[in-house]
Every structure is written in C-alpha cells, then in structure tokens.
Design an enzyme around this catalytic site. Sequence first.
Site, PDB file in Angstrom:
ATOM      1  N   CYS A  47       8.461   0.529  11.494  1.00 56.07           N
ATOM      2  CA  CYS A  47       7.550  -0.411  11.097  1.00 56.07           C
ATOM      3  C   CYS A  47       8.182  -1.905  10.973  1.00 56.07           C
ATOM      4  CB  CYS A  47       6.952   0.133   9.602  1.00 56.07           C
ATOM      5  SG  CYS A  47       7.067   1.698   9.482  1.00 56.07           S
ATOM      6  N   LEU A  64       0.705  -1.114   0.140  1.00 59.73           N
ATOM      7  CA  LEU A  64      -0.196   0.158  -0.035  1.00 59.73           C
ATOM      8  C   LEU A  64       0.913   1.276   0.073  1.00 59.73           C
ATOM      9  CD1 LEU A  64      -2.580  -0.955   2.846  1.00 59.73           C
ATOM     10  CD2 LEU A  64      -3.000  -1.040   0.251  1.00 59.73           C
ATOM     11  N   ARG A 121      -4.826  -5.746   5.014  1.00 62.08           N
ATOM     12  CA  ARG A 121      -3.549  -6.204   6.303  1.00 62.08           C
ATOM     13  C   ARG A 121      -4.112  -6.782   7.436  1.00 62.08           C
ATOM     14  NH1 ARG A 121       1.034  -1.987   7.581  1.00 62.08           N
ATOM     15  NH2 ARG A 121       1.800  -4.092   8.189  1.00 62.08           N
ATOM     16  N   HIS A 127       0.725   7.600  10.014  1.00 60.25           N
ATOM     17  CA  HIS A 127       0.681   7.049  11.354  1.00 60.25           C
ATOM     18  C   HIS A 127       1.262   8.158  12.193  1.00 60.25           C
ATOM     19  CE1 HIS A 127       0.858   2.661   9.584  1.00 60.25           C
ATOM     20  NE2 HIS A 127      -0.147   2.604  10.114  1.00 60.25           N
ATOM     21  N   ARG A 172      -6.323   4.498  10.016  1.00 55.08           N
ATOM     22  CA  ARG A 172      -5.883   3.378  10.310  1.00 55.08           C
ATOM     23  C   ARG A 172      -6.339   3.008  11.869  1.00 55.08           C
ATOM     24  NH1 ARG A 172      -2.200   1.026   6.914  1.00 55.08           N
ATOM     25  NH2 ARG A 172      -2.354   2.030   4.933  1.00 55.08           N
ATOM     26  N   ASP A 211       2.110  -6.207   2.696  1.00 59.83           N
ATOM     27  CA  ASP A 211       2.670  -5.504   3.641  1.00 59.83           C
ATOM     28  C   ASP A 211       3.228  -5.748   4.705  1.00 59.83           C
ATOM     29  OD1 ASP A 211       2.697  -2.493   2.627  1.00 59.83           O
ATOM     30  OD2 ASP A 211       0.467  -3.157   2.422  1.00 59.83           O
ATOM     31  N   GLU A 249       5.250  -4.005  12.891  1.00 58.73           N
ATOM     32  CA  GLU A 249       5.059  -3.020  13.929  1.00 58.73           C
ATOM     33  C   GLU A 249       3.455  -2.881  13.851  1.00 58.73           C
ATOM     34  OE1 GLU A 249       6.557   0.716  15.737  1.00 58.73           O
ATOM     35  OE2 GLU A 249       5.673   1.231  13.539  1.00 58.73           O
TER      36      GLU A 249
HETATM   37  C1  CIR Z   1       0.993   0.488   4.883  1.00 62.56           C
HETATM   38  O1  CIR Z   1       0.534   1.367   4.290  1.00 62.56           O
HETATM   39  O2  CIR Z   1       0.208   0.124   5.464  1.00 62.56           O
HETATM   40  C2  CIR Z   1       2.312   0.147   4.509  1.00 62.56           C
HETATM   41  N1  CIR Z   1       2.583   0.244   2.981  1.00 62.56           N
HETATM   42  C3  CIR Z   1       3.358   1.174   5.397  1.00 62.56           C
HETATM   43  C4  CIR Z   1       3.120   0.624   6.703  1.00 62.56           C
HETATM   44  C5  CIR Z   1       4.007   1.606   7.440  1.00 62.56           C
HETATM   45  N2  CIR Z   1       3.993   1.045   8.987  1.00 62.56           N
HETATM   46  C6  CIR Z   1       4.326   1.854  10.076  1.00 62.56           C
HETATM   47  O3  CIR Z   1       4.339   3.180  10.068  1.00 62.56           O
HETATM   48  N3  CIR Z   1       4.163   1.508  11.292  1.00 62.56           N
END
Ligand code: CIR
Length: 284
Positions: A275, A42, A109, A186, A155, A84, A89
């Site tokens: 992450c 994503l 996810r 985030h 999210r 992903d 995390e």
């Molecule tokens: C997402 O959009 O969920 C992933 N492509 C990136 C997640 C990054 N996670 C984070 O900052 N803890």
Amino acid sequence: MASQGKPLMNKIMRNNPMTDTMSHRFTKAIVRSPARSITDGLRAGDGPDPDPDTFQAEFSAYVTALEKAGVAVTRLPALEAFPDSVFIEDPALCLPKGAVVLRPGAESRIGEANELEPALRRQFADVRKLAGPGFVDGGDIMVTGSEVIAGLSARTNRTGYDELAAILKDWSYASRCVETPPGVLHLKTASAILGEDIVLCTLQMAQSGVFDGYRLIETAPGEDAAANAIRVNDTVFVSAGFPQTTARIREALPDVSVVELPTTQAALVDGGLSCMSLRFFQPE
Ligand code: CIR
C-alpha cells in the site's frame, strides 16, 4: 495448484523481460509521507492508533529499502487532510503504458485521487481517470506477467472495474475480476505477485481458485498477514514477524533476496507493504 501446507515451487521462473516489467521489474516508485493524522486512519477493528513517529521511522526504512532494490523514489508531501494518504497504492494504478487515476471506495479517501493526479501527469505521458460512478482501490488490483486481476470488495465495485477494464483493453492489457473473500479489505491484503506467474497468498485465497494456473506459495498457518508482500526487482519484501512464511518464500525463490521490514504501525490501520508505494517500469 494449491500446496498441502508447503510451497510446491522449487525453482524460480526464468525472467521474461517482456512481462516481468508488469509484475515485478520496476525502475521508479512514488510514495507519500505519512501524515500525523494517520492516527485517524481507517481500520476495520477498534484497535489502538498508530504512533506517528514510529510510523515515520518504519516508512523511512521502507523507502530506503525500495531505493536499495533499484527504484528511483519520488516522495510526495504528507496530506494532513487525508489520514490514509500514505497508502498511495489505492488512488492510482501505474502500468508500463500509462497511469490510471482511480476512485477510492472509502468516502474519506476519494479526494486522494485528485491530490495525486499532478504527480502522475509529471511521470506519465498517458494518464487516464476513472469518471465514476464506480469505485476501484489500487489495493484490489494485482498486475501479473500476463493479466490484471481486480478483486471486487467493499472498496471496488463492478461498475468501477468495468470502467477500468475499458482503459486496460485500450492499452491491450488483459483483465478479469474476481471476488475478494469476505472480511478481507483488499485482494492484495491476502495475496502478492512475486514473479510473473508466482503468487504468495493465504490458504483461503489459494482454495478460492482465483489463482488457478499460477504457481502458489501459501502463507504459513497463523501468518495470513504476511501475504501483503512485494517483489521489487530481485528482492521480495515481507513484513517482519512471519518467520515460517518468510522461510517458505526463501525456499521457493532461492535466487531472490528476501528482506523483512517492520510494518507494525501500518498494520494498526489495515495497511502493509504494497500500500505504501506505486511501483512501475519506465525505460530510461
Ligand atoms: C484503508 O482502510 O483504506 C487504510 N487504512 C488502509 C489501506 C491499505 N491499502 C492497501 O491495502 N492497498
């Protein structure tokens, strides 16, 4: 509290063994190898796909660096069905008292949480699970030396936070929720805990008041992406390519080593240093 363009801090806080086990004192970490399907990860924009081999190389350097900083790393296998899932995390929160299996807010996810649960049960005696219907991404949770801060975002919603807060209360952790700025994925996309009460954050976050009472290090102009740093024991890891912010961290934390790591591929899918691992403290 926010500085006028340069760090206000000029000395490192004394470590407090009771609370730095929450914010940055870690003995263990769990990571998940990047799937080759990371090309389908994503992202908010329509930028290029990451290159799986380069991603793997950057990820390997990251894991080696965590080990060098003093944590024992458990590596979980790649999950091709979840592009992903390297961003481990997000489906869990690990604390000294136990782990919480979260409910990631992106539909693609949510299944990562069930995939992760057995590994958490192997490491933690007390594993709780969000039942829903709310959502929480671990990227929205900052654990400081004194409290757990949850960022409400696209999210993480209030219902999810309320369920998490009840678990945290049961474990005697204080928590509060704040607004993650619009357009920021985030809370920890724009901020990082670098000591019990020391936060690295963007100017926007510094001005928001969310971290009032904390000692702030602001990212340098044009370097907002450097905010997703992590402190692991006596090392701060920061994404490579942000020299002014790196210099500010070095100046503010002279007794901590500051190490740059490449995150070019994670950045293509809105990820960064925090992450890619779950970091936690467990006494021997
Ligand atoms: C997402 O959009 O969920 C992933 N492509 C990136 C997640 C990054 N996670 C984070 O900052 N803890």
